[in-house]
Design an enzyme around this catalytic site. Structure first.
Site, PDB file in Angstrom:
ATOM      1  N   ASP A  33     -16.677  -9.261 -46.789  1.00 29.69           N
ATOM      2  CA  ASP A  33     -16.018 -10.253 -45.936  1.00 29.69           C
ATOM      3  C   ASP A  33     -16.440 -10.022 -44.487  1.00 29.69           C
ATOM      4  O   ASP A  33     -16.541  -8.884 -44.019  1.00 29.69           O
ATOM      5  CB  ASP A  33     -14.498 -10.136 -46.069  1.00 29.69           C
ATOM      6  CG  ASP A  33     -13.780 -11.366 -45.518  1.00 29.69           C
ATOM      7  OD1 ASP A  33     -13.190 -12.114 -46.316  1.00 29.69           O
ATOM      8  OD2 ASP A  33     -13.807 -11.566 -44.281  1.00 29.69           O
ATOM      9  N   ILE A  34     -16.674 -11.109 -43.774  1.00 29.08           N
ATOM     10  CA  ILE A  34     -17.150 -11.024 -42.395  1.00 29.08           C
ATOM     11  C   ILE A  34     -16.054 -10.525 -41.444  1.00 29.08           C
ATOM     12  O   ILE A  34     -16.349 -10.034 -40.351  1.00 29.08           O
ATOM     13  CB  ILE A  34     -17.676 -12.412 -41.956  1.00 29.08           C
ATOM     14  CG1 ILE A  34     -18.699 -12.281 -40.841  1.00 29.08           C
ATOM     15  CG2 ILE A  34     -16.542 -13.354 -41.559  1.00 29.08           C
ATOM     16  CD1 ILE A  34     -19.478 -13.570 -40.580  1.00 29.08           C
ATOM     17  N   ASN A  91      -6.540 -17.055 -52.873  1.00 26.63           N
ATOM     18  CA  ASN A  91      -5.725 -18.060 -52.197  1.00 26.63           C
ATOM     19  C   ASN A  91      -6.077 -19.435 -52.731  1.00 26.63           C
ATOM     20  O   ASN A  91      -7.249 -19.796 -52.825  1.00 26.63           O
ATOM     21  CB  ASN A  91      -5.989 -18.020 -50.685  1.00 26.63           C
ATOM     22  CG  ASN A  91      -5.495 -16.737 -50.050  1.00 26.63           C
ATOM     23  OD1 ASN A  91      -4.395 -16.274 -50.355  1.00 26.63           O
ATOM     24  ND2 ASN A  91      -6.287 -16.153 -49.185  1.00 26.63           N
ATOM     25  N   GLN A  98      -5.751 -20.943 -47.800  1.00 28.59           N
ATOM     26  CA  GLN A  98      -7.153 -20.920 -48.242  1.00 28.59           C
ATOM     27  C   GLN A  98      -8.008 -21.579 -47.158  1.00 28.59           C
ATOM     28  O   GLN A  98      -7.771 -22.728 -46.790  1.00 28.59           O
ATOM     29  CB  GLN A  98      -7.327 -21.669 -49.567  1.00 28.59           C
ATOM     30  CG  GLN A  98      -8.773 -21.629 -50.063  1.00 28.59           C
ATOM     31  CD  GLN A  98      -8.985 -22.386 -51.375  1.00 28.59           C
ATOM     32  OE1 GLN A  98      -8.069 -22.999 -51.916  1.00 28.59           O
ATOM     33  NE2 GLN A  98     -10.214 -22.339 -51.883  1.00 28.59           N
ATOM     34  N   HIS A 104     -12.728 -18.119 -54.648  1.00 29.35           N
ATOM     35  CA  HIS A 104     -13.136 -16.736 -54.404  1.00 29.35           C
ATOM     36  C   HIS A 104     -11.975 -15.790 -54.623  1.00 29.35           C
ATOM     37  O   HIS A 104     -10.817 -16.157 -54.426  1.00 29.35           O
ATOM     38  CB  HIS A 104     -13.697 -16.564 -52.984  1.00 29.35           C
ATOM     39  CG  HIS A 104     -12.801 -17.082 -51.903  1.00 29.35           C
ATOM     40  ND1 HIS A 104     -12.726 -18.420 -51.603  1.00 29.35           N
ATOM     41  CD2 HIS A 104     -11.950 -16.453 -51.057  1.00 29.35           C
ATOM     42  CE1 HIS A 104     -11.879 -18.603 -50.599  1.00 29.35           C
ATOM     43  NE2 HIS A 104     -11.373 -17.420 -50.255  1.00 29.35           N
ATOM     44  N   HIS A 106     -10.621 -12.035 -53.371  1.00 29.32           N
ATOM     45  CA  HIS A 106     -10.763 -10.937 -52.418  1.00 29.32           C
ATOM     46  C   HIS A 106     -10.521  -9.627 -53.156  1.00 29.32           C
ATOM     47  O   HIS A 106      -9.604  -9.536 -53.970  1.00 29.32           O
ATOM     48  CB  HIS A 106      -9.704 -11.031 -51.318  1.00 29.32           C
ATOM     49  CG  HIS A 106      -9.778 -12.258 -50.468  1.00 29.32           C
ATOM     50  ND1 HIS A 106     -10.215 -12.228 -49.158  1.00 29.32           N
ATOM     51  CD2 HIS A 106      -9.438 -13.540 -50.716  1.00 29.32           C
ATOM     52  CE1 HIS A 106     -10.146 -13.454 -48.650  1.00 29.32           C
ATOM     53  NE2 HIS A 106      -9.674 -14.264 -49.562  1.00 29.32           N
TER      54      HIS A 106
HETATM   55  P1  AMP Z   1      -9.526 -17.531 -47.717  1.00 28.45           P
HETATM   56  O1  AMP Z   1      -8.512 -17.593 -46.622  1.00 28.45           O
HETATM   57  O2  AMP Z   1      -8.962 -16.935 -48.982  1.00 28.45           O
HETATM   58  O3  AMP Z   1     -10.204 -18.866 -47.950  1.00 28.45           O
HETATM   59  O4  AMP Z   1     -10.618 -16.494 -47.251  1.00 28.45           O
HETATM   60  C1  AMP Z   1     -11.850 -16.849 -46.709  1.00 28.45           C
HETATM   61  C2  AMP Z   1     -12.514 -15.563 -46.275  1.00 28.45           C
HETATM   62  O5  AMP Z   1     -13.881 -15.835 -46.045  1.00 28.45           O
HETATM   63  C3  AMP Z   1     -11.940 -14.945 -44.999  1.00 28.45           C
HETATM   64  O6  AMP Z   1     -11.451 -13.643 -45.290  1.00 28.45           O
HETATM   65  C4  AMP Z   1     -13.139 -14.931 -44.050  1.00 28.45           C
HETATM   66  O7  AMP Z   1     -13.168 -13.789 -43.222  1.00 28.45           O
HETATM   67  C5  AMP Z   1     -14.311 -14.967 -45.004  1.00 28.45           C
HETATM   68  N1  AMP Z   1     -15.549 -15.506 -44.483  1.00 28.45           N
HETATM   69  C6  AMP Z   1     -15.724 -16.662 -43.786  1.00 28.45           C
HETATM   70  N2  AMP Z   1     -17.026 -16.846 -43.503  1.00 28.45           N
HETATM   71  C7  AMP Z   1     -17.686 -15.791 -44.038  1.00 28.45           C
HETATM   72  C8  AMP Z   1     -19.068 -15.401 -44.075  1.00 28.45           C
HETATM   73  N3  AMP Z   1     -20.034 -16.141 -43.512  1.00 28.45           N
HETATM   74  N4  AMP Z   1     -19.380 -14.250 -44.706  1.00 28.45           N
HETATM   75  C9  AMP Z   1     -18.419 -13.492 -45.272  1.00 28.45           C
HETATM   76  N5  AMP Z   1     -17.117 -13.810 -45.280  1.00 28.45           N
HETATM   77  C10 AMP Z   1     -16.756 -14.938 -44.655  1.00 28.45           C
END
Ligand code: AMP
Length: 125
Positions: A33-34, A91, A98, A104, A106
C-alpha cells in the site's frame, strides 16, 4: 455501479503505474500500500474487473474466487506474517470508505494491531 477501467488498480494491473509487487499469479496481484497503516500493509487484488466484494462474490467464477483467496494466504506467508499473525480487511462502498473501485483485500501485520475497528461504534443515524 459499472467497472471503471481508469481506476488506479486497473492501471497498476495494465502496468501503466508502478507498484511494489509482493506476489502475483494468474488470479491475483499483491503489492505494498502506498500509504501504509501498519509496518506491513499490502493489498491483494483479483486480476478480473470486479468493483467490490459484492461484485466479486456474485460474479467471479469459483476458480477466480478460490484462486484469489489462496493468493491472499500465499501473500501473507510470503511476507512472513503467519507466525506473528495479521489482519485482513475489505472495504465495500461508502460506509466502509472504499476509495478504489476495484475489489481488494488489505493485509496488515508487523505489530500488535489492537482492537478490530478504530473510530468506535457509532449509532446508526
Ligand atoms: P480502500 O479505502 O479500501 O479503497 O483502500 C484503498 C487503498 O489503496 C488505500 O489504502 C490507499 O493507500 C491505497 N492506494 C491508493 N493508490 C495506491 C497506489 N498507487 N499504490 C498502492 N496503494 C495505493
Amino acid at each position: 455501479m459499472g467497472y471503471d477501467d481508469n481506476n488506479i488498480f486497473a492501471k497498476i494491473l495494465r502496468g501503466e503505474i508502478p507498484c511494489k509487487k509482493v506476489y502475483e499469479d494468474e488470479h491475483a496481484l499483491a503489492f505494498h500500500d502506498i500509504n501504509p497503516q501498519a509496518p506491513t500493509h499490502v493489498l491483494v487484488i483479483p486480476k478480473g474487473k470486479y468493483v467490490s466484494m459484492v461484485d466479486f462474490a456474485a460474479q467471479a467464477t469459483p476458480a477466480e474466487q478460490a484462486g484469489f483467496l489462496r493468493a491472499v494466504g500465499k501473500t501473507a506467508s510470503a511476507l512472513g506474517l503467519d507466525a506473528g499473525g495479521y489482519r485482513i480487511l475489505a472495504n465495500h462502498g461508502a460506509n466502509a470508505h472504499q476509495e478504489v473501485p476495484h475489489f481488494h483485500v488489505h493485509i496488515f501485520g508487523g505489530k500488535r494491531l489492537g482492537p478490530m475497528l478504530s473510530g468506535g461504534a457509532q449509532p446508526r443515524g
